[in-house]
Design a protein around this motif. Sequence first.
Motif, PDB file in Angstrom:
ATOM      1  N   GLY A  61     -17.550   9.196  52.305  1.00 59.03           N
ATOM      2  CA  GLY A  61     -18.572   8.201  52.047  1.00 59.03           C
ATOM      3  C   GLY A  61     -18.118   7.163  51.043  1.00 59.03           C
ATOM      4  O   GLY A  61     -17.039   7.269  50.453  1.00 59.03           O
ATOM      5  N   LEU A  62     -18.971   6.160  50.847  1.00 54.67           N
ATOM      6  CA  LEU A  62     -18.700   5.062  49.928  1.00 54.67           C
ATOM      7  C   LEU A  62     -19.839   4.980  48.910  1.00 54.67           C
ATOM      8  O   LEU A  62     -20.971   4.606  49.245  1.00 54.67           O
ATOM      9  CB  LEU A  62     -18.567   3.744  50.696  1.00 54.67           C
ATOM     10  CG  LEU A  62     -18.273   2.486  49.879  1.00 54.67           C
ATOM     11  CD1 LEU A  62     -16.995   2.647  49.067  1.00 54.67           C
ATOM     12  CD2 LEU A  62     -18.169   1.269  50.814  1.00 54.67           C
ATOM     13  N   HIS A  63     -19.541   5.358  47.677  1.00 53.07           N
ATOM     14  CA  HIS A  63     -20.521   5.369  46.593  1.00 53.07           C
ATOM     15  C   HIS A  63     -20.932   3.937  46.248  1.00 53.07           C
ATOM     16  O   HIS A  63     -20.102   3.024  46.261  1.00 53.07           O
ATOM     17  CB  HIS A  63     -19.868   6.042  45.375  1.00 53.07           C
ATOM     18  CG  HIS A  63     -20.809   6.392  44.279  1.00 53.07           C
ATOM     19  ND1 HIS A  63     -21.328   5.441  43.428  1.00 53.07           N
ATOM     20  CD2 HIS A  63     -21.314   7.584  43.878  1.00 53.07           C
ATOM     21  CE1 HIS A  63     -22.116   6.032  42.542  1.00 53.07           C
ATOM     22  NE2 HIS A  63     -22.120   7.333  42.792  1.00 53.07           N
ATOM     23  N   PRO A  64     -22.207   3.714  45.925  1.00 52.51           N
ATOM     24  CA  PRO A  64     -22.667   2.338  45.656  1.00 52.51           C
ATOM     25  C   PRO A  64     -21.949   1.638  44.505  1.00 52.51           C
ATOM     26  O   PRO A  64     -21.865   0.403  44.499  1.00 52.51           O
ATOM     27  CB  PRO A  64     -24.162   2.515  45.358  1.00 52.51           C
ATOM     28  CG  PRO A  64     -24.338   3.963  45.038  1.00 52.51           C
ATOM     29  CD  PRO A  64     -23.319   4.673  45.857  1.00 52.51           C
ATOM     30  N   THR A  65     -21.426   2.387  43.534  1.00 49.78           N
ATOM     31  CA  THR A  65     -20.737   1.727  42.422  1.00 49.78           C
ATOM     32  C   THR A  65     -19.387   1.166  42.838  1.00 49.78           C
ATOM     33  O   THR A  65     -18.763   0.429  42.064  1.00 49.78           O
ATOM     34  CB  THR A  65     -20.536   2.689  41.237  1.00 49.78           C
ATOM     35  OG1 THR A  65     -19.781   3.822  41.663  1.00 49.78           O
ATOM     36  CG2 THR A  65     -21.856   3.140  40.664  1.00 49.78           C
ATOM     37  N   HIS A  66     -18.927   1.490  44.033  1.00 43.28           N
ATOM     38  CA  HIS A  66     -17.643   0.964  44.498  1.00 43.28           C
ATOM     39  C   HIS A  66     -17.793  -0.265  45.398  1.00 43.28           C
ATOM     40  O   HIS A  66     -16.820  -0.713  46.001  1.00 43.28           O
ATOM     41  CB  HIS A  66     -16.859   2.051  45.241  1.00 43.28           C
ATOM     42  CG  HIS A  66     -16.297   3.102  44.338  1.00 43.28           C
ATOM     43  ND1 HIS A  66     -15.333   2.826  43.381  1.00 43.28           N
ATOM     44  CD2 HIS A  66     -16.578   4.421  44.215  1.00 43.28           C
ATOM     45  CE1 HIS A  66     -15.040   3.939  42.728  1.00 43.28           C
ATOM     46  NE2 HIS A  66     -15.784   4.911  43.210  1.00 43.28           N
ATOM     47  N   LEU A  67     -18.989  -0.808  45.464  1.00 43.91           N
ATOM     48  CA  LEU A  67     -19.194  -2.015  46.269  1.00 43.91           C
ATOM     49  C   LEU A  67     -18.857  -3.279  45.483  1.00 43.91           C
ATOM     50  O   LEU A  67     -18.717  -4.350  46.064  1.00 43.91           O
ATOM     51  CB  LEU A  67     -20.641  -2.081  46.762  1.00 43.91           C
ATOM     52  CG  LEU A  67     -21.087  -0.930  47.667  1.00 43.91           C
ATOM     53  CD1 LEU A  67     -22.521  -1.136  48.112  1.00 43.91           C
ATOM     54  CD2 LEU A  67     -20.171  -0.785  48.865  1.00 43.91           C
ATOM     55  N   PHE A  68     -18.753  -3.133  44.167  1.00 42.77           N
ATOM     56  CA  PHE A  68     -18.412  -4.259  43.300  1.00 42.77           C
ATOM     57  C   PHE A  68     -17.419  -3.771  42.249  1.00 42.77           C
ATOM     58  O   PHE A  68     -17.417  -2.599  41.882  1.00 42.77           O
ATOM     59  CB  PHE A  68     -19.654  -4.820  42.605  1.00 42.77           C
ATOM     60  CG  PHE A  68     -20.719  -5.313  43.541  1.00 42.77           C
ATOM     61  CD1 PHE A  68     -20.702  -6.620  43.995  1.00 42.77           C
ATOM     62  CD2 PHE A  68     -21.726  -4.462  43.968  1.00 42.77           C
ATOM     63  CE1 PHE A  68     -21.684  -7.076  44.865  1.00 42.77           C
ATOM     64  CE2 PHE A  68     -22.712  -4.911  44.839  1.00 42.77           C
ATOM     65  CZ  PHE A  68     -22.690  -6.220  45.290  1.00 42.77           C
ATOM     66  N   GLU A  69     -16.586  -4.671  41.777  1.00 42.82           N
ATOM     67  CA  GLU A  69     -15.682  -4.323  40.692  1.00 42.82           C
ATOM     68  C   GLU A  69     -16.430  -4.414  39.373  1.00 42.82           C
ATOM     69  O   GLU A  69     -17.009  -5.447  39.046  1.00 42.82           O
ATOM     70  CB  GLU A  69     -14.475  -5.265  40.680  1.00 42.82           C
ATOM     71  CG  GLU A  69     -13.421  -4.890  39.647  1.00 42.82           C
ATOM     72  CD  GLU A  69     -12.174  -5.741  39.751  1.00 42.82           C
ATOM     73  OE1 GLU A  69     -11.836  -6.402  38.756  1.00 42.82           O
ATOM     74  OE2 GLU A  69     -11.554  -5.757  40.837  1.00 42.82           O
ATOM     75  N   MET A  70     -16.420  -3.308  38.613  1.00 46.70           N
ATOM     76  CA  MET A  70     -17.157  -3.294  37.354  1.00 46.70           C
ATOM     77  C   MET A  70     -16.755  -2.084  36.521  1.00 46.70           C
ATOM     78  O   MET A  70     -16.133  -1.147  37.009  1.00 46.70           O
ATOM     79  CB  MET A  70     -18.665  -3.273  37.610  1.00 46.70           C
ATOM     80  CG  MET A  70     -19.124  -2.095  38.445  1.00 46.70           C
ATOM     81  SD  MET A  70     -20.881  -2.216  38.827  1.00 46.70           S
ATOM     82  CE  MET A  70     -21.028  -0.944  40.077  1.00 46.70           C
ATOM     83  N   ASP A  71     -17.120  -2.119  35.242  1.00 47.33           N
ATOM     84  CA  ASP A  71     -16.879  -1.003  34.342  1.00 47.33           C
ATOM     85  C   ASP A  71     -18.050  -0.033  34.417  1.00 47.33           C
ATOM     86  O   ASP A  71     -19.214  -0.443  34.388  1.00 47.33           O
ATOM     87  CB  ASP A  71     -16.714  -1.491  32.903  1.00 47.33           C
ATOM     88  CG  ASP A  71     -15.445  -2.318  32.720  1.00 47.33           C
ATOM     89  OD1 ASP A  71     -14.415  -1.921  33.277  1.00 47.33           O
ATOM     90  OD2 ASP A  71     -15.504  -3.349  32.023  1.00 47.33           O
ATOM     91  N   VAL A  72     -17.728   1.248  34.504  1.00 47.45           N
ATOM     92  CA  VAL A  72     -18.746   2.298  34.555  1.00 47.45           C
ATOM     93  C   VAL A  72     -18.541   3.219  33.354  1.00 47.45           C
ATOM     94  O   VAL A  72     -17.465   3.790  33.177  1.00 47.45           O
ATOM     95  CB  VAL A  72     -18.646   3.103  35.867  1.00 47.45           C
ATOM     96  CG1 VAL A  72     -19.672   4.239  35.875  1.00 47.45           C
ATOM     97  CG2 VAL A  72     -18.844   2.197  37.073  1.00 47.45           C
ATOM     98  N   ASP A  73     -19.573   3.342  32.531  1.00 49.82           N
ATOM     99  CA  ASP A  73     -19.473   4.173  31.327  1.00 49.82           C
ATOM    100  C   ASP A  73     -20.715   5.056  31.230  1.00 49.82           C
ATOM    101  O   ASP A  73     -21.802   4.599  30.911  1.00 49.82           O
ATOM    102  CB  ASP A  73     -19.358   3.289  30.088  1.00 49.82           C
ATOM    103  CG  ASP A  73     -19.174   4.106  28.811  1.00 49.82           C
ATOM    104  OD1 ASP A  73     -19.209   5.349  28.891  1.00 49.82           O
ATOM    105  OD2 ASP A  73     -18.997   3.498  27.748  1.00 49.82           O
ATOM    106  N   GLU A  74     -20.519   6.348  31.544  1.00 49.84           N
ATOM    107  CA  GLU A  74     -21.616   7.313  31.521  1.00 49.84           C
ATOM    108  C   GLU A  74     -21.570   8.180  30.266  1.00 49.84           C
ATOM    109  O   GLU A  74     -22.064   9.302  30.271  1.00 49.84           O
ATOM    110  CB  GLU A  74     -21.517   8.235  32.755  1.00 49.84           C
ATOM    111  CG  GLU A  74     -21.638   7.518  34.080  1.00 49.84           C
ATOM    112  CD  GLU A  74     -23.067   7.391  34.523  1.00 49.84           C
ATOM    113  OE1 GLU A  74     -23.955   7.490  33.649  1.00 49.84           O
ATOM    114  OE2 GLU A  74     -23.311   7.202  35.717  1.00 49.84           O
ATOM    115  N   SER A  75     -20.962   7.682  29.200  1.00 50.21           N
ATOM    116  CA  SER A  75     -20.734   8.514  28.025  1.00 50.21           C
ATOM    117  C   SER A  75     -22.031   9.025  27.391  1.00 50.21           C
ATOM    118  O   SER A  75     -22.026  10.039  26.692  1.00 50.21           O
ATOM    119  CB  SER A  75     -19.919   7.751  26.979  1.00 50.21           C
ATOM    120  OG  SER A  75     -20.546   6.534  26.635  1.00 50.21           O
ATOM    121  N   GLU A  76     -23.150   8.351  27.649  1.00 43.59           N
ATOM    122  CA  GLU A  76     -24.421   8.829  27.091  1.00 43.59           C
ATOM    123  C   GLU A  76     -24.801  10.191  27.671  1.00 43.59           C
ATOM    124  O   GLU A  76     -25.405  11.023  27.006  1.00 43.59           O
ATOM    125  CB  GLU A  76     -25.540   7.812  27.379  1.00 43.59           C
ATOM    126  CG  GLU A  76     -26.873   8.218  26.774  1.00 43.59           C
ATOM    127  CD  GLU A  76     -27.963   7.181  27.000  1.00 43.59           C
ATOM    128  OE1 GLU A  76     -29.138   7.551  26.862  1.00 43.59           O
ATOM    129  OE2 GLU A  76     -27.630   6.023  27.316  1.00 43.59           O
TER     130      GLU A  76
END
Length: 287
Positions: A61-76
């Motif tokens: 599958g293709l996760h929605p966060t991979h539809l655009f180039e961006m920084d992902v930070d789930e450190s919270e």
Amino acid sequence: MLIDTHSHLNFSAFKDSYKTVIKRALDKNIWLINVGSQSTTSERAVKIANEYDEGVYATVGLHPTHLFEMDVDESEIDSSVKFKSRKEDWDKEFYKKLARDKKGGAIGEVGLDYHFAPKDIGLDIIKKRQQEIFCQALDLANELNLPVIIHSRDTHNDIIPILKSYLDAGRLKRRGVLHCFTAGFDEARKYLDLGFLISFTGIITFTPRPKQIESQEKILNAIKNIPLEKIMVETDAPYLSPEPFRGQQNEPLYVEYVARKIAKIKNISFEEAAETTTKTAKNFFQI
């Protein structure tokens, strides 16, 4: 026996260790589903699954966060989740070929997630694009008669109407599962009414921080009220390690802690929780 219904041993975190990690799981009679999140990880999930006669399976599958180039930070939530996504388009024929592999068990993970967004693209555009790709993934699942693994971060108000429209039109032969569910029973009941399953991760074992207490109570209440036969367990490895391993790299072996927490919440034996969630997972992935 247990089945970790959602792990990512196809990710770079396990590039040099996945065989050892899988052996640890199989030695404890824990099977696992390697879940794809874009083209390369989907391809690798299938490749790894085919290295084993039994116990290791794949989804694409293709996760929605991979539809655009961006920084992902789930450190919270999880200190181990920080990466830069690369833009990718949905390639139906590519995913279709992978999903037809004998070790392919579902389409996913796919879904909606508006939390992270490129600063130079409007939210309306992001929502529209994600929903288009989600629908294309549902179309492929229907065509191949496969279930779907759905990612939803506070997007239930968009996902539920989409699923309902597909079911009303007879365009979704199989149902699916809400992966890493973190909402309450009100939301869960809407998915259950549509015939979907609910899956939980190590988040349910966390000792919540003060501002997370209310949301954690909602998740635990959902577990209490969802019928056991509608629940599956997962790790989402390498992320979301359950306590007492929180902050460390997660792996399928730790799915036991999720099952034990569910058993405790429901006041049943661990053996019953393991047996029922395993039966549900085997039926869902037809393994």
